[in-house]
Design an enzyme around this catalytic site. Structure first.
Site, mmCIF file in Angstrom:
data_model
loop_
_atom_site.group_PDB
_atom_site.id
_atom_site.type_symbol
_atom_site.label_atom_id
_atom_site.label_comp_id
_atom_site.label_asym_id
_atom_site.label_seq_id
_atom_site.Cartn_x
_atom_site.Cartn_y
_atom_site.Cartn_z
ATOM 1 N N GLY A 1 -23.037 -66.190 -18.060
ATOM 2 C CA GLY A 1 -23.448 -65.025 -17.183
ATOM 3 C C GLY A 1 -25.117 -65.205 -16.919
ATOM 4 O O GLY A 1 -25.452 -64.274 -16.081
ATOM 5 N N GLU B 1 -30.073 -63.687 -22.266
ATOM 6 C CA GLU B 1 -28.726 -63.034 -21.994
ATOM 7 C C GLU B 1 -28.938 -62.449 -20.770
ATOM 8 O O GLU B 1 -30.054 -61.988 -20.363
ATOM 9 C CB GLU B 1 -28.479 -62.256 -23.074
ATOM 10 C CG GLU B 1 -27.073 -62.842 -24.034
ATOM 11 C CD GLU B 1 -25.914 -63.063 -23.543
ATOM 12 O OE1 GLU B 1 -25.627 -63.301 -22.337
ATOM 13 O OE2 GLU B 1 -25.052 -63.279 -24.245
ATOM 14 N N ASP C 1 -24.491 -55.743 -24.806
ATOM 15 C CA ASP C 1 -23.456 -54.393 -24.503
ATOM 16 C C ASP C 1 -23.208 -53.981 -25.807
ATOM 17 O O ASP C 1 -23.966 -53.332 -26.460
ATOM 18 C CB ASP C 1 -22.220 -55.230 -23.745
ATOM 19 C CG ASP C 1 -21.245 -54.323 -23.481
ATOM 20 O OD1 ASP C 1 -21.444 -53.099 -23.677
ATOM 21 O OD2 ASP C 1 -20.106 -54.537 -23.137
HETATM 22 C C1 PRP Z 1 -20.672 -61.340 -21.747
HETATM 23 C C2 PRP Z 1 -22.451 -61.524 -21.663
HETATM 24 C C3 PRP Z 1 -22.771 -61.411 -23.061
HETATM 25 C C4 PRP Z 1 -21.723 -60.538 -23.897
HETATM 26 C C5 PRP Z 1 -22.294 -59.357 -24.193
HETATM 27 O O1 PRP Z 1 -20.565 -62.723 -21.815
HETATM 28 O O2 PRP Z 1 -22.887 -62.598 -20.827
HETATM 29 O O3 PRP Z 1 -22.597 -62.709 -23.693
HETATM 30 O O4 PRP Z 1 -20.576 -60.634 -23.042
HETATM 31 O O5 PRP Z 1 -21.355 -58.339 -24.641
HETATM 32 P P1 PRP Z 1 -21.671 -57.959 -26.332
HETATM 33 O O6 PRP Z 1 -22.962 -57.484 -26.261
HETATM 34 O O7 PRP Z 1 -20.467 -56.952 -26.180
HETATM 35 O O8 PRP Z 1 -20.999 -59.051 -27.044
HETATM 36 P P2 PRP Z 1 -18.907 -63.211 -21.754
HETATM 37 O O9 PRP Z 1 -18.239 -63.166 -23.087
HETATM 38 O O10 PRP Z 1 -18.156 -62.244 -20.583
HETATM 39 O O11 PRP Z 1 -19.029 -64.702 -21.029
HETATM 40 P P3 PRP Z 1 -19.742 -65.192 -19.520
HETATM 41 O O12 PRP Z 1 -21.426 -64.983 -19.688
HETATM 42 O O13 PRP Z 1 -19.253 -66.276 -19.599
HETATM 43 O O14 PRP Z 1 -19.493 -64.099 -18.450
#
Ligand code: PRP
Length: 183
Positions: free
Chosen positions: A43, A98, A102
């Site tokens: 991401g 990041e 979230d």
């Molecule tokens: C998303 C984002 C963060 C994480 C945040 O990644 O890039 O790494 O989720 O969420 P959290 O604070 O609830 O842990 P994802 O796992 O969707 O992978 P990506 O970056 O490949 O889309």
């Protein structure tokens, strides 16, 4: 605008301004230092690529990848590192990059993991977007572009089911798109 997008929240120009603000803050704090940037795939790629080119510092970088989201739309506490860094960060100043903070599950795990395994001098967190209302772990961003409400945003690296990462803006996904997938 893409047909699955309800509205654009941040245009390319808006995003450039957010990146410039973050870059200024980091440049001020790390004056004379050479931080190691660690973007978390996938991401953060767009944000990282723009940030690192704006940042007026000598820095190095390496990528990490972790899975956090299970089958639903919320990450679980069970984070797994799927790609580790290969450069030496012992005694270095690290900035994790990041796209979104979230629940905090992912960054809480990664920050502890890097600290325990590699003993960097410092670790700070830089995120483009922050959703503090969703936080489940005690973790805060040191640098944040903006706070966003709890809605499904995609584009500029952020995906839904691996799609929309290539959009040059951040948009709100039409609910019909993710409701359709759940049926
Ligand atoms: C998303 C984002 C963060 C994480 C945040 O990644 O890039 O790494 O989720 O969420 P959290 O604070 O609830 O842990 P994802 O796992 O969707 O992978 P990506 O970056 O490949 O889309």
């Amino acid at each position: 605008m893409h047909q699955d997008i309800e509205k654009i929240l941040y245009s390319s120009e808006d995003l450039s301004k957010l990146v410039a603000c973050i870059s200024d803050e980091i440049a001020e704090d790390y004056k004379g230092k050479s931080p190691v940037l660690i973007p978390i795939l996938k991401g953060s790629v767009m944000f990282f690529a723009d940030l690192v080119r704006k940042l007026p510092l000598d820095c190095t970088f390496d990528f990490m990848s972790a899975t956090s989201y299970g089958s639903g739309t919320e990450s679980s506490g069970n984070v797994m590192i799927t790609k580790d860094i290969t450069i030496d960060i012992k005694g270095k100043d690290v900035i994790i990059v990041e796209d979104i903070l979230d629940t905090g599950n992912t960054l809480f795990y990664i920050k502890n993991y890097l600290n325990d395994k590699y003993e960097p001098a410092s670790i700070r967190i830089c995120t483009l977007f922050d959703k503090p209302s969703r936080r489940k772990k005690d973790i805060k961003a040191d640098y944040s572009g903006d706070e966003v409400d709890d809605m499904f945003i995609v584009g500029y690296g952020l995906d839904f089911d691996e799609n929309y990462r290539d959009l040059p803006y951040i948009g709100v996904l039409k609910p019909a798109v993710y409701k359709k997938t759940k049926e």
